[in-house]
Design a protein around this motif. Structure first.
Motif, short mmCIF file in Angstrom:
data_model
loop_
_atom_site.label_atom_id
_atom_site.label_comp_id
_atom_site.label_asym_id
_atom_site.label_seq_id
_atom_site.Cartn_x
_atom_site.Cartn_y
_atom_site.Cartn_z
N SER A 11 0.99 -1.32 -0.07
CA SER A 11 -0.02 0.13 0.11
C SER A 11 0.85 1.15 0.02
O SER A 11 0.70 2.16 -0.88
CB SER A 11 -0.81 0.10 1.20
N ARG A 51 -8.17 -4.04 7.59
CA ARG A 51 -7.12 -3.01 7.05
C ARG A 51 -7.78 -2.30 5.99
O ARG A 51 -7.50 -1.10 5.96
CB ARG A 51 -5.71 -3.82 6.49
N LEU A 52 -8.39 -3.04 5.06
CA LEU A 52 -9.10 -2.34 3.88
C LEU A 52 -10.11 -1.18 4.38
O LEU A 52 -10.22 -0.12 3.89
CB LEU A 52 -9.57 -3.31 2.89
N TYR A 55 -8.11 1.68 5.82
CA TYR A 55 -7.43 2.47 4.61
C TYR A 55 -8.19 3.57 3.81
O TYR A 55 -8.04 4.40 3.32
CB TYR A 55 -6.91 1.30 3.74
N ALA A 56 -9.59 3.14 3.95
CA ALA A 56 -10.59 3.91 3.16
C ALA A 56 -10.63 5.23 3.60
O ALA A 56 -10.72 6.15 2.79
CB ALA A 56 -11.97 3.20 3.46
N CYS A 62 -2.77 4.92 2.14
CA CYS A 62 -3.57 3.90 1.18
C CYS A 62 -4.07 4.98 0.06
O CYS A 62 -5.05 5.40 0.14
CB CYS A 62 -4.32 3.04 1.61
N LEU A 67 -6.80 1.07 -2.99
CA LEU A 67 -8.15 0.46 -2.27
C LEU A 67 -8.87 -0.07 -3.23
O LEU A 67 -9.66 -1.06 -2.99
CB LEU A 67 -8.72 1.48 -1.26
N CYS A 70 -8.30 -3.22 -5.04
CA CYS A 70 -8.27 -4.55 -4.17
C CYS A 70 -9.73 -4.91 -3.80
O CYS A 70 -9.98 -6.19 -4.04
CB CYS A 70 -7.52 -4.13 -2.88
N VAL A 71 -10.67 -4.02 -3.59
CA VAL A 71 -11.80 -4.35 -3.12
C VAL A 71 -12.70 -4.87 -4.48
O VAL A 71 -13.47 -5.75 -4.35
CB VAL A 71 -12.67 -3.06 -2.32
N LEU A 79 -17.18 -7.32 3.33
CA LEU A 79 -16.67 -6.10 3.36
C LEU A 79 -17.50 -5.09 2.64
O LEU A 79 -17.39 -3.87 3.13
CB LEU A 79 -15.30 -6.22 2.46
N ALA A 105 -15.34 3.65 -2.96
CA ALA A 105 -14.81 2.23 -2.43
C ALA A 105 -16.19 1.24 -2.79
O ALA A 105 -15.87 0.46 -3.31
CB ALA A 105 -14.54 2.15 -1.17
#
Length: 129
Positions: A11, A51-52, A55-56, A62, A67, A70-71, A79, A105
């Protein structure tokens, strides 16, 4: 180094690179490595999800493109639910610093997320074949 520490390092490296180039496709090698790392450690699913979520709201740690990449690659239902809850709380509080980041996100969970085709098509088209 733990897998979570490795994820953090990816990240940070992605954020640094994107801060230099401002070119969304530059996230692909970092995002790809992150998704491979997550896939190699299914026992840490909850920790990676946490962690995600953290990070948002931490763009300095990040980059939002990392982000979102990854999502989109993960699209874990739990999530998405957590992001929806965070977004609802931000809306209720009129937290205009958080609302746009959380909305972006959430958009990345869509199967037809436009950025997956426009910026990251090289990676996500490969994943579908």
């Amino acid at each position: 180094m733990s897998p979570i520490d490795e994820f953090d390092a990816l990240s940070v490296a992605a954020t640094k690179r994107l801060g230099e180039t401002f070119d969304a496709p530059d996230v692909i090698p970092f995002g790809s490595a992150a998704l491979d790392l997550i896939g190699a450690h299914p026992e840490l699913r909850r920790a990676f999800a946490q962690r995600l979520l953290e990070y948002a709201l931490e763009p300095e740690r990040c980059d939002p493109w990392f982000l979102q990449f990854c999502v989109h690659g993960l699209r874990w239902p739990e999530l998405k639910t957590a992001f929806q809850t965070m977004h609802s709380h931000a809306l209720a509080k009129n937290d205009w610093n958080s609302i746009p980041a959380l909305a972006k996100a959430l958009a990345a969970f869509d199967e037809n997320w436009e950025d997956a085709k426009d910026f990251y098509g090289v990676y996500f088209r490969r994943e579908r074949t």
